[in-house]
Design a protein around this motif. Structure first.
Motif, PDB file in Angstrom:
ATOM      1  N   ILE A 150       0.837  -1.389   0.467  1.00  0.00           N
ATOM      2  CA  ILE A 150      -0.120   0.074   0.040  1.00  0.00           C
ATOM      3  C   ILE A 150       0.956   1.114   0.193  1.00  0.00           C
ATOM      4  N   LEU A 151       1.271   1.983  -0.830  1.00  0.00           N
ATOM      5  CA  LEU A 151       1.583   3.412  -1.301  1.00  0.00           C
ATOM      6  C   LEU A 151       0.654   4.773  -0.387  1.00  0.00           C
ATOM      7  N   VAL A 152       1.824   5.393   0.120  1.00  0.00           N
ATOM      8  CA  VAL A 152       1.070   6.780   0.480  1.00  0.00           C
ATOM      9  C   VAL A 152       1.838   7.576  -0.045  1.00  0.00           C
ATOM     10  N   ARG A 153       1.451   8.355  -1.002  1.00  0.00           N
ATOM     11  CA  ARG A 153       1.532   9.602  -1.386  1.00  0.00           C
ATOM     12  C   ARG A 153       0.841  10.634  -0.685  1.00  0.00           C
ATOM     13  N   LEU A 154       1.112  11.713  -0.228  1.00  0.00           N
ATOM     14  CA  LEU A 154       1.256  13.847   1.039  1.00  0.00           C
ATOM     15  C   LEU A 154       1.350  14.865   0.171  1.00  0.00           C
ATOM     16  N   THR A 155       0.772  15.172  -0.053  1.00  0.00           N
ATOM     17  CA  THR A 155       0.885  16.668  -1.458  1.00  0.00           C
ATOM     18  C   THR A 155       0.245  17.808  -0.063  1.00  0.00           C
ATOM     19  N   ALA A 156       1.184  18.861   0.115  1.00  0.00           N
ATOM     20  CA  ALA A 156       1.986  19.863   0.725  1.00  0.00           C
ATOM     21  C   ALA A 156       0.883  20.976  -0.252  1.00  0.00           C
ATOM     22  N   ASP A 157       0.222  22.029   0.856  1.00  0.00           N
ATOM     23  CA  ASP A 157      -0.504  22.592   0.321  1.00  0.00           C
ATOM     24  C   ASP A 157       0.191  23.909  -0.818  1.00  0.00           C
ATOM     25  N   ASP A 158       1.770  23.550  -0.685  1.00  0.00           N
ATOM     26  CA  ASP A 158       2.826  24.354  -1.179  1.00  0.00           C
ATOM     27  C   ASP A 158       3.485  23.699  -3.132  1.00  0.00           C
ATOM     28  N   GLY A 159       2.552  21.807  -2.345  1.00  0.00           N
ATOM     29  CA  GLY A 159       2.626  21.667  -3.761  1.00  0.00           C
ATOM     30  C   GLY A 159       3.708  20.051  -3.859  1.00  0.00           C
ATOM     31  N   ALA A 160       4.047  20.136  -2.207  1.00  0.00           N
ATOM     32  CA  ALA A 160       5.146  19.525  -2.266  1.00  0.00           C
ATOM     33  C   ALA A 160       5.001  18.037  -1.659  1.00  0.00           C
ATOM     34  N   VAL A 161       5.480  16.514  -2.305  1.00  0.00           N
ATOM     35  CA  VAL A 161       5.134  15.757  -2.326  1.00  0.00           C
ATOM     36  C   VAL A 161       5.494  14.764  -1.597  1.00  0.00           C
ATOM     37  N   GLY A 162       5.561  13.893  -1.136  1.00  0.00           N
ATOM     38  CA  GLY A 162       5.944  12.665   0.082  1.00  0.00           C
ATOM     39  C   GLY A 162       5.737  11.469  -0.219  1.00  0.00           C
ATOM     40  N   TRP A 163       6.105  10.761  -0.512  1.00  0.00           N
ATOM     41  CA  TRP A 163       5.628   9.058  -0.440  1.00  0.00           C
ATOM     42  C   TRP A 163       6.439   8.415   0.753  1.00  0.00           C
ATOM     43  N   VAL A 222       7.265   7.663   6.659  1.00  0.00           N
ATOM     44  CA  VAL A 222       8.145   7.538   5.799  1.00  0.00           C
ATOM     45  C   VAL A 222       8.108   8.969   4.488  1.00  0.00           C
ATOM     46  N   ALA A 223       6.364   8.556   4.983  1.00  0.00           N
ATOM     47  CA  ALA A 223       6.523  10.327   3.329  1.00  0.00           C
ATOM     48  C   ALA A 223       6.173  11.582   4.283  1.00  0.00           C
ATOM     49  N   CYS A 224       5.542  11.297   5.638  1.00  0.00           N
ATOM     50  CA  CYS A 224       6.582  12.695   5.953  1.00  0.00           C
ATOM     51  C   CYS A 224       7.517  13.233   5.778  1.00  0.00           C
ATOM     52  N   TRP A 225       8.187  12.268   6.287  1.00  0.00           N
ATOM     53  CA  TRP A 225       9.671  12.901   6.427  1.00  0.00           C
ATOM     54  C   TRP A 225      10.089  12.942   4.647  1.00  0.00           C
ATOM     55  N   ASP A 226       9.849  12.529   3.729  1.00  0.00           N
ATOM     56  CA  ASP A 226       9.778  12.312   2.478  1.00  0.00           C
ATOM     57  C   ASP A 226       9.273  14.065   1.912  1.00  0.00           C
ATOM     58  N   LEU A 227       8.183  14.510   2.527  1.00  0.00           N
ATOM     59  CA  LEU A 227       7.833  15.827   1.506  1.00  0.00           C
ATOM     60  C   LEU A 227       8.567  16.237   2.855  1.00  0.00           C
ATOM     61  N   TRP A 228       8.891  16.518   3.684  1.00  0.00           N
ATOM     62  CA  TRP A 228       9.436  17.458   4.668  1.00  0.00           C
ATOM     63  C   TRP A 228      10.615  18.105   3.910  1.00  0.00           C
ATOM     64  N   CYS A 229      11.919  17.086   3.924  1.00  0.00           N
ATOM     65  CA  CYS A 229      12.927  16.861   3.117  1.00  0.00           C
ATOM     66  C   CYS A 229      12.999  17.689   1.953  1.00  0.00           C
ATOM     67  N   ARG A 230      11.871  16.930   1.160  1.00  0.00           N
ATOM     68  CA  ARG A 230      11.625  17.787  -0.379  1.00  0.00           C
ATOM     69  C   ARG A 230      11.554  19.041  -0.468  1.00  0.00           C
TER      70      ARG A 230
END
Length: 354
Positions: free
Chosen positions: A23-36, A92-100
């Motif tokens: 199961i994959l999770v894709r998070l998108t922030a208000d500014d368009g940053a994405v984390g997986w 993991v998706a939160c870390w990926d989004l935050w770092c990107r």
């Protein structure tokens, strides 16, 4: 995803004819940053799959919408993440989004100091003993400097003996998969493994019972590696001296936040540490590479995709000569995700939005 043919990493968990799933999770922030993030499903278990899916889609996902957080560590408490594989995918998706969003490599954000990871390989039980040595030979030929062999009652001493005769200096770990009990017969076998210079005996007893682990550790010089699923259990294991080694499994611990904390505790206690990535889409493996860059992860880690399987991240998380480079020039996980292909192959999708 397409069935993967001939990949050793999935043989033990996947019955013939089934395919590895996540199961994959894709998070998108208000500014368009994405984390997986990725939650691997062992053995394609539909019951587990349904539980993880509903936990994310009905509870955790909605709790993230509009949530204000400064760092990924803030999310776990605020969103009350529950089921560990589901929580791990979101963490993991939160870390990926935050770092990107900040242009940071994930390994550096976690505190990693390594530029490359030395890799190991896992070997599942084989019906013919001689086949085990040939598979170890292939792993060593590929550059892996450590091999983990799955054992079970009745299939333990003999395969280890054959491997050690063929490779006297190879770093060797045995994974018992909770299959042993504190009976005289089983304890004699586990003690017997001490004669073959095994680096660690992983998960010898049921995860919740630390006392047998402590008794075994007192009897042998080989490090015992209990199955650790949370910080409280790790603290208890350290206090009881129920082991001296820890395999960091991101999905088992509930994400990078908890896995990093477990690393810090084990490292401070003088335990040997290594990492295992999971997930056929490469996202879980990429997260494990970043985690394995931490200073306490001194043992070769299982962090690379099995060669021959389809790649969903670019560049693929593949070992070259027993080494995987830590992505330090790209933010987040350091890999581009083939979202178009993933969406096309997905068997189920849900979008949660404000």
């Amino acid at each position: 995803m397409p069935q993967i043919q001939g990949c050793d990493a999935f043989r033990a968990a996947m019955p013939r004819g089934q395919r590895p799933e996540s199961i994959l999770v894709r998070l998108t922030a208000d500014d368009g940053a994405v984390g997986w993030g990725e939650a691997a499903l062992a053995g394609g278990d539909s019951g587990t799959s349904g539980s993880i899916w509903s936990d994310i889609a009905e509870r955790m996902g909605p709790a993230l919408i509009g949530l204000e957080w400064e760092r990924p560590e803030d999310v776990s408490a605020a969103a009350e993440l529950g089921d560990r594989p589901a929580a791990a995918a979101i963490d993991v998706a939160c870390w990926d989004l935050w770092c990107r969003a900040r242009g940071l490599p994930l390994a550096h954000a976690l505190g990693g100091t390594r530029t490359s990871i030395v890799t190991g390989a896992r070997i599942s039980p084989e019906p013919v003993l001689e086949t085990v040595v040939s598979r170890v030979n292939r792993a060593v030929g590929a550059g892996h400097t450590r091999v983990t062999v799955s054992i079970r009652p009745g299939w333990d001493i003999e395969p280890v003996r054959l491997i050690r005769e063929a490779y006297p200096a190879l770093a060797l770990i045995v994974d018992a998969g909770h299959a042993y009990r504190e009976s005289a017969e089983h304890m004699a076998v586990l003690e017997g493994l001490d004669a073959y210079d095994v680096l660690a005996i992983e998960r010898p007893f049921p995860a919740a019972d630390l006392v047998p682990h402590a008794r075994l550790q007192r009897l042998i010089r080989t490090a015992v590696a209990p199955d650790i699923g949370d910080i409280e259990t790790l603290d208890a294991a350290i206090s009881l001296e129920a082991g001296r080694a820890l395999n960091l499994r991101i999905g088992r611990l509930g994400g990078l936040t908890a896995a990093r904390a477990a690393h810090d505790r084990a490292y401070a206690a003088g335990w040997a540490v290594w990492c295992t990535g999971s997930g056929p889409f490469g996202i879980g493996q990429a997260a494990a590479v970043a985690l394995a860059a931490l200073p306490g992860c001194d043992l070769p880690s299982d962090v690379s995709d099995p060669a021959g399987g389809p790649a969903f991240v670019t560049p693929p998380v593949r070992s070259s000569g027993g080494v995987v480079g830590v992505p330090l020039t790209q933010p987040g996980l350091g890999h581009e995700i083939d979202e178009e292909r993933i969406v096309r192959l997905a068997s189920r999708k849900v979008r949660i939005h404000a």
